[in-house]
Design an enzyme around this catalytic site. Structure first.
Site, PDB file in Angstrom:
ATOM      1  N   GLN A  30       0.811  -1.215   0.000  1.00 19.79           N
ATOM      2  CA  GLN A  30       0.000   0.000   0.000  1.00 19.79           C
ATOM      3  C   GLN A  30       0.844   1.264   0.000  1.00 19.79           C
ATOM      4  O   GLN A  30       1.987   1.275   0.433  1.00 19.79           O
ATOM      5  CB  GLN A  30      -0.927   0.035   1.216  1.00 19.79           C
ATOM      6  CG  GLN A  30      -0.167   0.082   2.525  1.00 19.79           C
ATOM      7  CD  GLN A  30      -1.067  -0.071   3.721  1.00 19.79           C
ATOM      8  OE1 GLN A  30      -1.281   0.897   4.427  1.00 19.79           O
ATOM      9  NE2 GLN A  30      -1.563  -1.278   3.957  1.00 19.79           N
ATOM     10  N   ASN A 100      -8.959  11.968   8.471  1.00 27.56           N
ATOM     11  CA  ASN A 100      -9.057  12.429   9.857  1.00 27.56           C
ATOM     12  C   ASN A 100     -10.364  13.204   9.972  1.00 27.56           C
ATOM     13  O   ASN A 100     -10.547  14.221   9.297  1.00 27.56           O
ATOM     14  CB  ASN A 100      -7.845  13.287  10.220  1.00 27.56           C
ATOM     15  CG  ASN A 100      -6.577  12.464  10.207  1.00 27.56           C
ATOM     16  OD1 ASN A 100      -6.466  11.491  10.940  1.00 27.56           O
ATOM     17  ND2 ASN A 100      -5.635  12.828   9.360  1.00 27.56           N
ATOM     18  N   ARG A 120      10.494  19.493  -1.255  1.00 30.08           N
ATOM     19  CA  ARG A 120      10.083  18.333  -2.043  1.00 30.08           C
ATOM     20  C   ARG A 120      10.356  17.038  -1.288  1.00 30.08           C
ATOM     21  O   ARG A 120      11.297  16.933  -0.536  1.00 30.08           O
ATOM     22  CB  ARG A 120      10.796  18.315  -3.386  1.00 30.08           C
ATOM     23  CG  ARG A 120      10.291  19.400  -4.295  1.00 30.08           C
ATOM     24  CD  ARG A 120      11.005  19.385  -5.625  1.00 30.08           C
ATOM     25  NE  ARG A 120      10.564  20.532  -6.385  1.00 30.08           N
ATOM     26  CZ  ARG A 120       9.880  20.442  -7.505  1.00 30.08           C
ATOM     27  NH1 ARG A 120       9.574  19.272  -7.996  1.00 30.08           N
ATOM     28  NH2 ARG A 120       9.507  21.528  -8.136  1.00 30.08           N
ATOM     29  N   HIS A 124       4.765  11.046  -6.602  1.00 30.30           N
ATOM     30  CA  HIS A 124       3.519  10.637  -7.247  1.00 30.30           C
ATOM     31  C   HIS A 124       3.347   9.128  -7.173  1.00 30.30           C
ATOM     32  O   HIS A 124       4.276   8.405  -6.838  1.00 30.30           O
ATOM     33  CB  HIS A 124       3.499  11.074  -8.715  1.00 30.30           C
ATOM     34  CG  HIS A 124       4.543  10.395  -9.556  1.00 30.30           C
ATOM     35  ND1 HIS A 124       5.826  10.872  -9.671  1.00 30.30           N
ATOM     36  CD2 HIS A 124       4.489   9.265 -10.311  1.00 30.30           C
ATOM     37  CE1 HIS A 124       6.522  10.073 -10.471  1.00 30.30           C
ATOM     38  NE2 HIS A 124       5.730   9.083 -10.868  1.00 30.30           N
ATOM     39  N   MET A 155       8.780  14.633 -22.563  1.00 30.79           N
ATOM     40  CA  MET A 155       8.389  13.223 -22.490  1.00 30.79           C
ATOM     41  C   MET A 155       6.949  13.072 -22.967  1.00 30.79           C
ATOM     42  O   MET A 155       6.005  13.197 -22.193  1.00 30.79           O
ATOM     43  CB  MET A 155       8.576  12.680 -21.080  1.00 30.79           C
ATOM     44  CG  MET A 155      10.038  12.609 -20.680  1.00 30.79           C
ATOM     45  SD  MET A 155      10.318  11.612 -19.221  1.00 30.79           S
ATOM     46  CE  MET A 155      10.091   9.969 -19.889  1.00 30.79           C
ATOM     47  N   GLU A 170       0.716   9.772 -12.083  1.00 31.28           N
ATOM     48  CA  GLU A 170       1.262   9.609 -13.432  1.00 31.28           C
ATOM     49  C   GLU A 170       0.383   8.621 -14.187  1.00 31.28           C
ATOM     50  O   GLU A 170      -0.015   7.590 -13.640  1.00 31.28           O
ATOM     51  CB  GLU A 170       2.697   9.084 -13.369  1.00 31.28           C
ATOM     52  CG  GLU A 170       3.336   8.946 -14.733  1.00 31.28           C
ATOM     53  CD  GLU A 170       4.794   8.511 -14.659  1.00 31.28           C
ATOM     54  OE1 GLU A 170       5.448   8.556 -15.712  1.00 31.28           O
ATOM     55  OE2 GLU A 170       5.271   8.126 -13.570  1.00 31.28           O
TER      56      GLU A 170
END
Length: 185
Positions: A30, A100, A120, A124, A155, A170
């Site tokens: 997960q 929550n 950062r 993703h 890309m 993505e």
């Protein structure tokens, strides 16, 4: 003599060539996202991405709920709640949405950090689709917010969308990802 693959342990310091026997049977089960509003998030993950709710767990004393989403066929899930929990935790690559209680109606709650702005961190998750262009046309018709469309940037054929809490997803298909990988060194 051909040079070794970039994937070989000799080209990746710290990589063990053979996993420890004690880890046999381990798998990634997960990834967890904290969500503001389960109604909005459940609609997104089920309607937009086609996931099913595998299991919901409520913890009233601690005031939070967990929603496990995935691509498994829930028709094969046990009906007994305890057995269904065990079944859920035996599935690969599920998404745990943690709510929550109260955040959905708190006007001062500004949301969670998605990891894509400073500082950062997490970036993703990725979802494979049959055809990235058709999937993105559908996402657009559903009003999904894009970070990057498949024809944008260097890309081509890879997209990024945002979920209701701003987490990046993505979107790619295996044919196009093979083409994109061919341009990597």
């Amino acid at each position: 003599m051909a040079s070794e693959s970039k994937d070989s342990p000799s080209n990746n310091p710290g990589l063990h060539a053979t996993p420890d026997e004690a880890t046999k049977g381990y798998f990634l089960q997960q990834t967890m996202f904290r969500i503001k509003d389960p109604k909005v998030s459940l609609e997104f993950y089920s309607k937009v991405l086609g996931m099913s709710l595998l299991k919901r767990l409520d913890f009233p004393e601690m005031k939070f709920s967990l929603y496990f989403m995935g691509y498994e066929d829930t028709a094969s899930a046990p009906s007994d709640p305890v057995e269904r929990t065990a079944w859920t935790f035996s599935q690969k690559s599920t998404l745990e949405l943690t709510h929550n209680w109260g955040t959905e109606s708190d006007p001062n709650f500004t949301g969670y950090h998605n990891g894509n702005s400073e500082p950062r961190g997490f970036g993703h998750i990725g979802v494979t689709v049959d055809d990235v262009y058709k999937a993105c046309e559908r996402f657009e018709s559903l009003g999904v917010e894009f970070v990057k469309k498949p024809l944008d940037g260097k890309m081509k054929g890879i997209a990024f969308i945002k979920d209701p809490d701003g987490y990046w997803i993505e979107i790619f298909d295996t044919k196009i990802i093979k083409d994109a990988a061919g341009s990597a060194s």
